[in-house]
Design a protein around this motif. Structure first.
Motif: not given
Lengths: 259, 313
Positions: A122-139
Motif C-alpha cells: 500500500m505504501v508503494v501504491f501511494f508512491v505510485f499514485a503520487a507519481i501518477d499525479g493524483v492529488t491526495f484529498k482528506p478522503s
C-alpha cells in the motif's frame, strides 16, 4: 476461575506470537529477496498490465496506472490472504490431532503476514499514485475502512476455505480456477461503466470489487462513497466471518477424521 | 477428589471413501450413490474414574480403542455418548516427535511446542535451560531441527513434555524413547513426576512396565471395556493369560479364574525349565568328562544360589 481464564488467554497469545514467527520464517526462508519479492512480483504484473492495457482500456481514463494499481492491490491482498489461509488447517494437522489447541489461531497467524505484505504494498501504491499525479484529498484517510473490512472478509473466507480444504483435497485446484475467474470479474483493468446500468449493479455482488471500487473512489475521485457502500462492505465481511466461525465451531472435532 | 471421571463413554469414529477424494469425485459418487462412509464404535460404554495420584494402565491389543479414548480425555475428540469430566491441566504425550517444524531451530521449536502445550512465555523462559539440558542438546540449540537425529528429536519432545508440570499426564508408548541411558533417565523422571501427586495414564505394550508403575488397570478389547479395577496383578495375569489363550473373560469370576490359570501356567513353565536344566546336568554327569560336568554345575550354582559359594569361603 478468572485467574484460569487469564492464564489461558496469556498462553494463547504466546502461541499466537510463536505461530506468527513460524509462518513468517516459513514464508520468506526460501526466497533470496524474501519480503522484497512479495512486493516486486505484483509490481511486475502491474507493469505488464500497464503496458498492454493502456491502449485498450486506459485511453480516455485519467490516472489509469493508479486505477490498475488499486485493483491489483486489493485483489492481491484477497488472493494471498485466502490462499494462504486455505492451508492453515491441513498444514497443521500433525498438531491439532495430537494437542488440543484453538484451531482458528492457525488461520489468524497466516493472515498476519498477508496483512503485513499488503500494508507494504500500500505504501508503494501511494508512491505510485503520487507519481501518477493524483492529488491526495482528506478522503484518502478513509482507506482504513476497506482495509478493515477486507481483512475481516479474508479471515472469514479463509476459515471457510481451510475447512473445505480439509474435507476435499482438490479445493486448492478448484480455488485457483475460481480466483482466476474472479480476477476477470473484478474490473481490475477495465471500467464497468461500459456496461448497462443493471449489469453494473451485478458487480456489487462481488465483495472484492466493492472494496476495489471504494479505494478508487477515495483516492482518484477524492470523495467518500455513499453509506450504502459502507454497509455493503461491512455486511460482506460479517457474513463471511459468521459462516466461517460457524463451520469452525460445528466441525471443530470432526476435522481430525479427514486428515 | 475425582480427577478424571468417565461415565458411559462411547466414541464413534467415521472412516471410508471420503479421506482422499476431492470435491469433484465426491459429487460424482454422491450422484451415483457410490459414496460410502463407515461408522464404527472405537469405544463403547466405558466407565472409570481416577483420583489424584492414581496411575492408570490401559491394556489391550491393537484396535482396542486406547488411543481414541486418550484423545477424548485430552479433549481432542468429544465422546459421541457419555461424559468425561477432567479436572486440571493435561499434558498428553501422544506421538511425541510429530508436529515439529524442520526448518526452525531447536530453540524456536522448543518455544513453539511449549506454546502448543499451553504454557506462557515467562514459564518457557524459565524452563528452557532445563529442557535443553535434560535433552542433552546444548550444542544443537541453534541448528535447524531437521538436522537432528530421530533419537535427538524424540529426546527433545520428551523433555519439553515432562519438564512442565501438568496435573494429568497421558503417556502413550513414550517410555521407549532414545538410547538406553536416556530411557533410564526418562523413566526415573517419570517416576519422580508421578510421585508428586500427578495423575497419570499409561498405555504400554510392556506388561511388566504396567505392573510396575500402575495402581489401576483398564482393560479394553475392540472398544469394549473388559475390566477396570485396582487389582493390578490379577488383571495383568489374566491379560497375559488371554494373550496366550485368546479367551476373553466375561465377568469378574472369569478374570480371577484366568489369573489363577496364569499363575499355574507360570509355575508349570518354571518347573519345566528346571526339569530341563536338571536333565542337561544329569546328561553331562553321565558323560565321562568330569571337568565339563563340574564346570556346568558350578555355573548353575553361581546363577541360582551364589550364597552357597560364599559360605564355603
Amino acid at each position: 476461575m478468572l485467574k484460569k481464564k487469564i492464564r489461558k488467554l496469556k498462553a494463547n497469545r504466546f502461541l499466537f506470537e510463536e505461530l506468527v514467527k513460524r509462518d513468517f520464517k516459513q514464508k520468506y526462508k526460501r526466497t533470496v529477496l524474501g519480503m522484497g519479492w512479495s512486493i516486486l512480483s505484483p509490481l511486475l504484473i502491474l507493469l505488464v498490465m500497464r503496458l498492454i492495457f493502456t491502449r485498450f482500456f486506459g485511453r480516455d481514463m485519467p490516472f489509469y496506472t493508479t486505477y490498475l494499481f488499486a485493483g491489483n492491490l486489493m485483489f492481491n491482498f484477497f488472493k494471498e490472504s485466502t490462499s494462504g489461509g486455505m492451508t492453515a488447517l491441513r498444514g497443521n494437522s500433525a498438531i491439532f490431532t495430537k494437542i488440543n489447541v484453538p484451531k482458528y489461531l492457525f488461520l489468524l497467524s497466516k493472515n498476519v503476514s498477508s496483512v503485513f505484505n499488503f500494508l507494504l504494498s500500500m505504501v508503494v501504491f501511494f508512491v505510485f499514485a503520487a507519481i501518477d499525479g493524483v492529488t491526495f484529498k482528506p478522503s484518502c484517510l478513509m482507506i482504513f475502512y476497506p482495509i478493515c473490512t477486507l481483512t475481516v472478509f479474508n479471515i472469514g473466507f479463509g476459515m471457510i476455505l481451510s475447512a473445505m480444504h480439509v474435507f476435499f483435497q482438490d479445493t486448492k485446484y478448484l480455488y485457483d480456477i475460481f480466483v482466476r475467474l474472479l480476477l476477470y470479474m473484478s474490473a481490475i483493468f477495465y471500467d464497468v461503466s461500459a456496461y448497462p446500468e443493471q449489469v453494473q449493479r451485478l458487480f456489487l455482488l462481488n465483495p472484492v470489487y466493492v472494496n476495489i471500487k471504494y479505494v478508487r473512489v477515495i483516492v482518484i475521485n477524492g470523495t467518500v462513497p455513499s453509506l450504502m457502500y459502507h454497509g455493503l462492505l461491512l455486511l460482506y465481511a460479517l457474513i463471511a466471518l459468521g459462516i466461517g466461525a460457524l463451520i469452525y465451531k460445528k466441525q471443530n472435532h470432526r476435522f481430525l477424521y479427514y486428515v | 477428589m475425582k480427577v478424571i471421571d468417565a461415565k458411559g463413554v462411547s466414541i464413534r469414529y467415521i472412516t471410508g471413501d471420503f479421506k482422499d477424494i476431492g470435491l469433484k469425485e465426491y459429487v460424482v459418487r454422491k450422484l451415483k450413490g457410490n459414496y460410502h462412509v463407515v461408522n464404527f464404535w472405537a469405544d463403547r460404554d466405558i466407565t472409570f474414574s481416577l483420583d489424584q495420584g492414581d496411575m492408570l494402565g490401559i491394556i489391550g491389543g491393537n484396535g482396542a480403542g486406547k488411543s481414541t479414548l486418550l484423545k477424548a480425555i485430552a479433549g481432542i475428540m468429544v465422546p459421541t455418548k457419555g461424559k468425561i469430566k477432567v479436572k486440571g491441566t493435561i499434558a498428553a504425550l501422544l506421538e511425541l516427535a510429530s508436529g515439529f517444524d524442520g526448518d526452525l531451530t531447536v530453540k524456536e521449536n522448543t518455544y513453539l511446542r511449549g506454546a502448543f502445550l499451553g504454557y506462557t512465555r515467562a514459564f518457557m523462559d524459565e524452563m528452557y535451560g532445563k529442557i535443553i539440558a535434560f535433552a542433552e542438546l546444548e550444542d544443537f540449540q541453534n541448528r535447524p531441527f531437521k538436522q537432528l537425529s530421530s533419537g535427538m528429536k524424540s529426546r527433545l519432545a520428551f523433555s519439553i513434555a515432562c519438564l512442565v508440570d501438568p496435573d494429568i499426564m497421558i503417556l502413550d508408548e513414550v517410555l521407549s524413547v532414545g538410547d538406553g541411558a536416556f530411557r533410564k533417565k526418562s523413566g526415573d523422571k517419570m517416576k519422580e513426576i508421578l510421585s508428586h501427586g500427578v495423575t497419570g495414564i499409561l498405555v504400554s505394550h510392556s506388561i511388566s512396565q504396567v505392573r510396575e508403575m500402575c495402581n489401576k488397570i483398564l482393560w479394553l478389547d475392540h472398544g469394549r471395556q473388559i475390566a477396570f479395577g485396582d487389582n493390578v496383578q490379577e488383571l495383568c495375569d489374566a491379560y497375559e493369560e488371554f494373550l496366550q489363550t485368546k479367551r476373553l473373560p466375561e465377568n469378574a469370576e472369569e478374570i480371577t479364574a484366568l489369573a489363577e490359570e496364569h499363575a499355574l501356567r507360570v509355575e508349570r513353565e518354571k518347573a519345566k525349565k528346571q526339569e530341563a536344566e536338571v536333565k542337561k546336568l544329569k546328561a553331562l554327569l553321565e558323560s565321562d568328562d568330569e571337568e565339563v560336568a563340574l564346570k556346568a554345575a558350578l555355573r548353575i550354582v553361581r546363577q541360582k544360589k551364589p550364597e552357597l559359594l560364599k559360605e564355603k569361603k
